[in-house]
Design a protein around this motif. Sequence first.
Motif, PDB file in Angstrom:
ATOM      1  N   ASP A   1       0.832  -1.213   0.000  1.00 33.80           N
ATOM      2  CA  ASP A   1       0.000   0.000   0.000  1.00 33.80           C
ATOM      3  C   ASP A   1       0.861   1.254   0.000  1.00 33.80           C
ATOM      4  OD1 ASP A   1      -2.283  -1.538  -0.014  1.00 33.80           O
ATOM      5  OD2 ASP A   1      -2.645  -1.334   2.148  1.00 33.80           O
ATOM      6  N   LEU A   2       1.910   1.260   0.815  1.00 31.60           N
ATOM      7  CA  LEU A   2       2.795   2.427   0.874  1.00 31.60           C
ATOM      8  C   LEU A   2       3.547   2.629  -0.444  1.00 31.60           C
ATOM      9  CD1 LEU A   2       4.208   2.048   4.487  1.00 31.60           C
ATOM     10  CD2 LEU A   2       2.591   3.778   3.663  1.00 31.60           C
TER      11      LEU A   2
ATOM     12  N   ASP B   1       2.540   1.724  -3.418  1.00 30.93           N
ATOM     13  CA  ASP B   1       1.569   2.229  -4.394  1.00 30.93           C
ATOM     14  C   ASP B   1       1.296   3.714  -4.177  1.00 30.93           C
ATOM     15  OD1 ASP B   1       1.372  -0.252  -5.589  1.00 30.93           O
ATOM     16  OD2 ASP B   1      -0.459  -0.811  -4.513  1.00 30.93           O
ATOM     17  N   ARG B   2       1.192   4.115  -2.912  1.00 37.54           N
ATOM     18  CA  ARG B   2       0.963   5.522  -2.594  1.00 37.54           C
ATOM     19  C   ARG B   2       2.152   6.385  -3.030  1.00 37.54           C
ATOM     20  NH1 ARG B   2      -2.201   9.652  -2.362  1.00 37.54           N
ATOM     21  NH2 ARG B   2      -1.755  11.081  -0.674  1.00 37.54           N
TER      22      ARG B   2
ATOM     23  N   LEU C   1       1.993   6.917  -6.744  1.00 32.03           N
ATOM     24  CA  LEU C   1       0.998   7.936  -7.101  1.00 32.03           C
ATOM     25  C   LEU C   1       1.516   9.346  -6.826  1.00 32.03           C
ATOM     26  CD1 LEU C   1      -2.258   6.263  -5.740  1.00 32.03           C
ATOM     27  CD2 LEU C   1      -1.633   6.613  -8.135  1.00 32.03           C
ATOM     28  N   LEU C   2       2.177   9.528  -5.694  1.00 28.95           N
ATOM     29  CA  LEU C   2       2.710  10.852  -5.349  1.00 28.95           C
ATOM     30  C   LEU C   2       3.823  11.266  -6.306  1.00 28.95           C
ATOM     31  CD1 LEU C   2       2.723  10.556  -1.467  1.00 28.95           C
ATOM     32  CD2 LEU C   2       1.207  11.966  -2.866  1.00 28.95           C
TER      33      LEU C   2
END
Length: 118
Positions: free
Chosen positions: A93-94, A96-97, A100-101
Amino acid sequence: MTPDQRQRRPDAPTVRVYELVPVRRLGLESVARRSGLHPELVRRLVTLGLVDATRDPAGRLWFDPSAPRTLARIQRLRAGLPLNYASIGLVLDLLDRISLLEAALRRTGARSDDLPWT
């Protein structure tokens, strides 16, 4: 004559139905073979929520074509870091985040070294 009876007749023409946009899905065996994992481990990872899958009415698992890539990522994290599967979910999850950033930064043209840490 009902449509069901018409389909059973040997002289009845075969009707084929084609989807306008083919849905690309991979079955459990295909995903397991492509990722080099046992199908039971793939099922376990689906149960843990680490890999997305859908079930058809017969209960079979179907995966997105990107599933083998996700499974390879999970295996690399598991082999490279002393993490359990719950922790791997958090790391995924991190990551992927972060992706995105970083993509948002690239779109705005800002450089990461220009931004403050806080």
